[in-house]
Design a protein around this motif. Structure first.
Motif, PDB file in Angstrom:
ATOM      1  N   ASP A  38     -27.432  10.013  33.769  1.00  0.00           N
ATOM      2  CA  ASP A  38     -28.203   9.305  34.799  1.00  0.00           C
ATOM      3  C   ASP A  38     -29.087  10.328  35.531  1.00  0.00           C
ATOM      4  OD1 ASP A  38     -29.018   8.006  37.229  1.00  0.00           O
ATOM      5  OD2 ASP A  38     -27.298   6.663  37.073  1.00  0.00           O
ATOM      6  N   TYR A  91     -30.130  10.331  38.423  1.00  0.00           N
ATOM      7  CA  TYR A  91     -29.807  10.475  39.838  1.00  0.00           C
ATOM      8  C   TYR A  91     -28.439  11.115  40.078  1.00  0.00           C
ATOM      9  CZ  TYR A  91     -33.799   7.408  40.576  1.00  0.00           C
ATOM     10  OH  TYR A  91     -35.078   6.870  40.590  1.00  0.00           O
ATOM     11  N   HIS A 122     -42.215   1.764  33.794  1.00  0.00           N
ATOM     12  CA  HIS A 122     -41.593   2.828  34.575  1.00  0.00           C
ATOM     13  C   HIS A 122     -42.584   3.914  34.997  1.00  0.00           C
ATOM     14  CE1 HIS A 122     -37.232   2.049  33.087  1.00  0.00           C
ATOM     15  NE2 HIS A 122     -37.418   1.556  34.294  1.00  0.00           N
ATOM     16  N   GLU A 124     -40.474   9.929  43.396  1.00  0.00           N
ATOM     17  CA  GLU A 124     -39.245   9.279  42.946  1.00  0.00           C
ATOM     18  C   GLU A 124     -38.434  10.176  42.004  1.00  0.00           C
ATOM     19  OE1 GLU A 124     -36.493   6.139  42.919  1.00  0.00           O
ATOM     20  OE2 GLU A 124     -38.271   6.483  44.175  1.00  0.00           O
ATOM     21  N   CYS A 168     -37.460   6.283  29.108  1.00  0.00           N
ATOM     22  CA  CYS A 168     -37.829   5.049  29.800  1.00  0.00           C
ATOM     23  C   CYS A 168     -37.792   3.863  28.834  1.00  0.00           C
ATOM     24  CB  CYS A 168     -39.235   5.174  30.383  1.00  0.00           C
ATOM     25  SG  CYS A 168     -39.398   6.500  31.609  1.00  0.00           S
ATOM     26  N   HIS A 175     -32.738   2.062  35.253  1.00  0.00           N
ATOM     27  CA  HIS A 175     -33.677   3.172  35.455  1.00  0.00           C
ATOM     28  C   HIS A 175     -33.497   4.161  34.308  1.00  0.00           C
ATOM     29  CE1 HIS A 175     -30.045   4.307  37.878  1.00  0.00           C
ATOM     30  NE2 HIS A 175     -30.155   5.392  37.123  1.00  0.00           N
ATOM     31  N   ASP A 222     -43.454   4.438  38.639  1.00  0.00           N
ATOM     32  CA  ASP A 222     -42.340   4.873  39.476  1.00  0.00           C
ATOM     33  C   ASP A 222     -42.155   6.390  39.430  1.00  0.00           C
ATOM     34  OD1 ASP A 222     -41.672   2.258  40.216  1.00  0.00           O
ATOM     35  OD2 ASP A 222     -40.436   1.985  38.431  1.00  0.00           O
ATOM     36  N   TYR A 223     -42.372   6.995  38.272  1.00  0.00           N
ATOM     37  CA  TYR A 223     -41.994   8.399  38.091  1.00  0.00           C
ATOM     38  C   TYR A 223     -43.157   9.344  37.812  1.00  0.00           C
ATOM     39  CZ  TYR A 223     -37.517   6.091  37.887  1.00  0.00           C
ATOM     40  OH  TYR A 223     -36.427   5.317  38.194  1.00  0.00           O
TER      41      TYR A 223
END
Length: 205
Positions: free
Chosen positions: A41, A43, A73, A106, A68, A137, A76-77
């Motif tokens: 992940d 995060y 996506h 992000e 992704c 995500h 977002d990134y």
């Protein structure tokens, strides 16, 4: 865990097992449209550090990329993607390419390079796409630290023999490719070839 997932019809129960593992901070080895990769992940800082220990590198040296689901996506990134670059991305993806783009806020700080960039991958592989869709995500992606032994990149049984005690899940979806993705730097608005791999450079420029 050595987990078989059908390459064309991924079993929902097995996908949930992988996603639950990622959400709990697990590390997985998984198939892509090129070689098998190792990831977690994006995060979860502890999982990222764990992968770095497996690869015997520092986080800032890792050159991680994001797996992704699709182009949705990107906003977002990544940022400052001009129309010409977006057209190239739309043509090439999903496919065996990694595009280096300017990172958005992000992107976790631990995964940004010194140049504030991020690598984006959208593999043409249903297992990757399904895992990311269920997770909600991207997952972090890195190559396996196996030197020149090509078989360890391609045969999940051999991968499990080497890494089974260091990761939580090795996904088996059959023999993988022997060639890594083509890496293209798009940060200055003009695509620059960094590494030629499975994706044909001539087909997207």
């Amino acid at each position: 865990m050595f987990l078989h997932i059908h390459p064309d019809n991924p079993q929902p129960r097995n996908i949930r097992t992988v996603v639950d593992c990622l959400r709990s901070g697990g590390v997985i080895i998984y198939p892509t449209d090129t070689i098998y990769g190792i990831g977690c992940d994006i995060y979860n800082q502890q999982a990222i550090e764990r992968i770095c220990r497996i690869k015997n590198i520092q986080v800032k040296q890792a050159n991680f990329s994001f797996i992704c689901r699709d182009l949705s996506h990107l906003s977002d990134y990544a940022r400052n993607i001009g129309t010409p670059i977006f057209r190239i991305l739309k043509t090439a993806l999903p496919g065996p390419y990694t595009f280096i783009l300017e990172a958005s806020r992000e992107v976790p700080k631990a995964l940004k390079t010194k140049k504030d960039t991020v690598g984006i991958r959208i593999p043409d592989h249903i297992i990757c796409q399904t895992i990311v869709q269920e997770l909600g995500h991207p997952i972090m992606s890195a190559s396996l630290p196996m030197g020149d032994e090509v078989e360890y990149y391609t045969d999940p049984e051999m991968i499990y023999e080497v890494f089974g005690k260091q990761v939580d899940i090795v996904i088996d979806s059959g023999i993988g490719s022997m060639i890594a993705s083509t890496v293209i730097d798009c940060t200055d608005g003009t695509p620059q070839l960094v590494r030629e791999g499975a994706g044909k450079w001539e087909s997207i420029i």
